[in-house]
Design a protein around this motif. Structure first.
Motif, PDB file in Angstrom:
ATOM      1  N   GLU A 163       0.857  -1.184   0.000  1.00 19.41           N
ATOM      2  CA  GLU A 163       0.000   0.000   0.000  1.00 19.41           C
ATOM      3  C   GLU A 163       0.892   1.232   0.000  1.00 19.41           C
ATOM      4  OE1 GLU A 163      -3.833   1.506   2.499  1.00 19.41           O
ATOM      5  OE2 GLU A 163      -2.066   0.987   3.704  1.00 19.41           O
ATOM      6  N   ILE A 164       0.628   2.145  -0.936  1.00 20.65           N
ATOM      7  CA  ILE A 164       1.348   3.413  -0.994  1.00 20.65           C
ATOM      8  C   ILE A 164       0.389   4.507  -0.529  1.00 20.65           C
ATOM      9  CG2 ILE A 164       2.565   5.045  -2.479  1.00 20.65           C
ATOM     10  CD1 ILE A 164       3.281   2.749  -4.308  1.00 20.65           C
ATOM     11  N   GLY A 165       0.634   5.022   0.667  1.00 16.61           N
ATOM     12  CA  GLY A 165      -0.235   6.028   1.266  1.00 16.61           C
ATOM     13  C   GLY A 165      -1.060   5.418   2.388  1.00 16.61           C
TER      14      GLY A 165
ATOM     15  N   LEU B 160       1.404  -7.491   4.591  1.00 17.59           N
ATOM     16  CA  LEU B 160       1.070  -6.222   3.947  1.00 17.59           C
ATOM     17  C   LEU B 160       2.114  -5.191   4.350  1.00 17.59           C
ATOM     18  CD1 LEU B 160      -2.446  -4.582   3.779  1.00 17.59           C
ATOM     19  CD2 LEU B 160      -0.414  -3.228   4.250  1.00 17.59           C
ATOM     20  N   HIS B 161       2.741  -4.566   3.356  1.00 23.28           N
ATOM     21  CA  HIS B 161       3.683  -3.472   3.592  1.00 23.28           C
ATOM     22  C   HIS B 161       2.984  -2.170   3.199  1.00 23.28           C
ATOM     23  CE1 HIS B 161       7.359  -5.876   4.302  1.00 23.28           C
ATOM     24  NE2 HIS B 161       6.719  -6.776   3.572  1.00 23.28           N
ATOM     25  N   THR B 162       2.944  -1.225   4.116  1.00 22.95           N
ATOM     26  CA  THR B 162       2.297   0.054   3.840  1.00 22.95           C
ATOM     27  C   THR B 162       3.281   1.191   4.092  1.00 22.95           C
ATOM     28  OG1 THR B 162       0.376   1.470   4.337  1.00 22.95           O
ATOM     29  CG2 THR B 162       1.300   0.187   6.178  1.00 22.95           C
ATOM     30  N   ILE B 163       3.299   2.174   3.190  1.00 25.69           N
ATOM     31  CA  ILE B 163       4.283   3.254   3.214  1.00 25.69           C
ATOM     32  C   ILE B 163       3.571   4.596   3.364  1.00 25.69           C
ATOM     33  CG2 ILE B 163       6.187   4.364   2.002  1.00 25.69           C
ATOM     34  CD1 ILE B 163       6.443   1.823   0.295  1.00 25.69           C
ATOM     35  N   GLU B 164       4.000   5.375   4.335  1.00 22.65           N
ATOM     36  CA  GLU B 164       3.478   6.728   4.558  1.00 22.65           C
ATOM     37  C   GLU B 164       4.644   7.710   4.536  1.00 22.65           C
ATOM     38  OE1 GLU B 164       1.639  10.046   4.948  1.00 22.65           O
ATOM     39  OE2 GLU B 164       0.438   8.182   4.810  1.00 22.65           O
TER      40      GLU B 164
ATOM     41  N   ASP C 239       0.139  -8.500  13.302  1.00 22.42           N
ATOM     42  CA  ASP C 239       1.230  -9.393  12.908  1.00 22.42           C
ATOM     43  C   ASP C 239       1.385  -9.511  11.404  1.00 22.42           C
ATOM     44  OD1 ASP C 239      -1.252 -10.724  12.799  1.00 22.42           O
ATOM     45  OD2 ASP C 239      -0.267 -12.686  12.930  1.00 22.42           O
ATOM     46  N   LYS C 240       0.395  -9.052  10.642  1.00 18.72           N
ATOM     47  CA  LYS C 240       0.457  -9.126   9.176  1.00 18.72           C
ATOM     48  C   LYS C 240       0.943  -7.818   8.545  1.00 18.72           C
ATOM     49  CE  LYS C 240      -3.648 -12.134   9.164  1.00 18.72           C
ATOM     50  NZ  LYS C 240      -3.058 -13.408   8.743  1.00 18.72           N
ATOM     51  N   ILE C 241       1.072  -6.751   9.356  1.00 19.75           N
ATOM     52  CA  ILE C 241       1.308  -5.405   8.820  1.00 19.75           C
ATOM     53  C   ILE C 241       2.730  -4.949   9.104  1.00 19.75           C
ATOM     54  CG2 ILE C 241       0.596  -2.990   8.949  1.00 19.75           C
ATOM     55  CD1 ILE C 241      -2.182  -4.016   9.858  1.00 19.75           C
ATOM     56  N   HIS C 242       3.390  -4.404   8.077  1.00 15.78           N
ATOM     57  CA  HIS C 242       4.697  -3.770   8.211  1.00 15.78           C
ATOM     58  C   HIS C 242       4.543  -2.304   7.806  1.00 15.78           C
ATOM     59  CE1 HIS C 242       6.572  -7.775   8.543  1.00 15.78           C
ATOM     60  NE2 HIS C 242       5.696  -8.118   7.620  1.00 15.78           N
ATOM     61  N   PHE C 243       4.694  -1.406   8.787  1.00 13.96           N
ATOM     62  CA  PHE C 243       4.454   0.025   8.579  1.00 13.96           C
ATOM     63  C   PHE C 243       5.780   0.717   8.347  1.00 13.96           C
ATOM     64  CE2 PHE C 243       2.998   4.151  10.840  1.00 13.96           C
ATOM     65  CZ  PHE C 243       2.644   4.726   9.622  1.00 13.96           C
ATOM     66  N   HIS C 244       5.915   1.402   7.192  1.00 13.41           N
ATOM     67  CA  HIS C 244       7.151   2.074   6.824  1.00 13.41           C
ATOM     68  C   HIS C 244       6.900   3.579   6.670  1.00 13.41           C
ATOM     69  CE1 HIS C 244       8.750  -1.935   5.711  1.00 13.41           C
ATOM     70  NE2 HIS C 244       7.556  -2.123   5.178  1.00 13.41           N
TER      71      HIS C 244
ATOM     72  N   LEU D 180      -0.718  -7.779  -4.930  1.00 14.45           N
ATOM     73  CA  LEU D 180      -1.698  -6.697  -4.914  1.00 14.45           C
ATOM     74  C   LEU D 180      -1.017  -5.421  -4.444  1.00 14.45           C
ATOM     75  CD1 LEU D 180      -4.648  -5.617  -5.005  1.00 14.45           C
ATOM     76  CD2 LEU D 180      -4.884  -6.389  -2.627  1.00 14.45           C
ATOM     77  N   VAL D 181      -1.254  -4.331  -5.174  1.00 17.14           N
ATOM     78  CA  VAL D 181      -0.740  -3.010  -4.796  1.00 17.14           C
ATOM     79  C   VAL D 181      -1.923  -2.038  -4.759  1.00 17.14           C
ATOM     80  CG1 VAL D 181       0.741  -1.083  -5.433  1.00 17.14           C
ATOM     81  CG2 VAL D 181       1.527  -3.435  -5.825  1.00 17.14           C
ATOM     82  N   PHE D 182      -2.017  -1.261  -3.687  1.00 18.23           N
ATOM     83  CA  PHE D 182      -3.048  -0.229  -3.560  1.00 18.23           C
ATOM     84  C   PHE D 182      -2.362   1.124  -3.516  1.00 18.23           C
ATOM     85  CE2 PHE D 182      -6.224   2.010  -0.594  1.00 18.23           C
ATOM     86  CZ  PHE D 182      -7.024   2.422  -1.656  1.00 18.23           C
ATOM     87  N   ILE D 183      -2.636   1.968  -4.515  1.00 21.88           N
ATOM     88  CA  ILE D 183      -2.033   3.297  -4.620  1.00 21.88           C
ATOM     89  C   ILE D 183      -3.050   4.345  -4.180  1.00 21.88           C
ATOM     90  CG2 ILE D 183      -0.982   4.994  -6.162  1.00 21.88           C
ATOM     91  CD1 ILE D 183      -0.187   2.687  -8.008  1.00 21.88           C
ATOM     92  N   ASP D 184      -2.715   5.073  -3.123  1.00 18.55           N
ATOM     93  CA  ASP D 184      -3.599   6.128  -2.613  1.00 18.55           C
ATOM     94  C   ASP D 184      -2.734   7.189  -1.946  1.00 18.55           C
ATOM     95  OD1 ASP D 184      -5.740   7.640  -1.829  1.00 18.55           O
ATOM     96  OD2 ASP D 184      -6.336   6.321  -0.174  1.00 18.55           O
TER      97      ASP D 184
END
Length: 237
Positions: free
Chosen positions: A58-60, A80-84, A104-109, A136-140
């Motif tokens: 996830e981007i955003g 799931l890797h999510t980037i802010e 446990d499924k989420i990696h916050f960057h 899967l990639v989610f762009i927001d």
């Protein structure tokens, strides 16, 4: 009763944890409309159930509402890797992610997604240190850079994988008639570009690029502010 109210009354209810996050977002943050919300959140969860991705990007992140919706549908062992990019957002968002049932499924960057993804080894996986593809990639994120995000993530999406892009109708501005540019500032991100602000133009350029990409299938859903679903070729299209 409006159509929106009718729809919300006839889909799965919003989980209590997400409802509390939604309220906190509106109470404490500017631009709370940026959060995905009940309807889009249920759709994201359903799409994850359907796609069954092993690895999600996830981007955003913003407040993590969409992150949690997608993570809630991941199978055991999936991640799931999510980037802010906004480091000031971390103090609000991290406790909600780490306090969730799906932590446990989420990696916050925190960082610039384009800079992180420019390293093909990011994020490292396995003993060889090579990054696995994303299913899967989610762009927001920043609409001005949608094309840049698309170009950097597409090679890292597995054949047959999916890219979701949010806000691709941009409150209907994608169909506004162009007007002469009356602002000469080149450094003002809100300055009109042929009658469009930079974010609107970014969305329009992205939509045109995806529409002409022979390697993908695509469909735009008129959900909220527009959601584009893109499938990367890996077989007959």
């Amino acid at each position: 009763m409006s159509i929106d109210e009718y729809i919300l009354a006839h889909i799965d209810p919003e989980p209590d944890y997400l409802h509390r996050l939604w309220r906190a977002t509106h109470l404490h943050l500017n631009y709370p409309r940026m959060a995905s919300g009940h309807l889009q959140g249920r759709l994201l969860k359903m799409l994850v159930h359907m796609i069954q991705p092993h690895r999600v990007l996830e981007i955003g992140t913003f407040t993590g509402y969409s992150t949690l919706c997608m993570a809630s549908a991941l199978d055991d062992g999936a991640e799931l890797h999510t980037i802010e990019i906004n480091d000031e957002q971390e103090d609000f968002t991290r406790p909600w992610l780490e306090g969730s049932p799906w932590a446990d499924k989420i990696h916050f960057h925190i960082g610039d997604a384009l800079a992180l993804l420019a390293d093909e080894r990011w994020p490292a996986a396995g003993t060889a240190g090579a990054a696995e593809p994303f299913d899967l990639v989610f762009i927001d994120a920043d609409k001005r850079h949608y094309i840049d995000y698309y170009r950097v993530v597409k090679p890292r999406v597995a054949p047959g994988g999916f890219i979701l892009a949010d806000n691709t109708l941009w409150d209907g501005h994608v169909v506004d008639d162009a007007k002469p540019n009356e602002c000469s500032s080149k450094n003002n991100d809100s300055a009109p570009l042929n009658g469009k602000d930079a974010q609107t133009q970014g969305i329009k350029d992205f939509n045109d690029l995806v529409a002409e990409d022979p390697d993908v299938e695509r469909v735009i859903l008129p959900l909220r502010d527009g959601l584009t679903i893109i499938r990367k070729g890996g077989g007959p299209l």
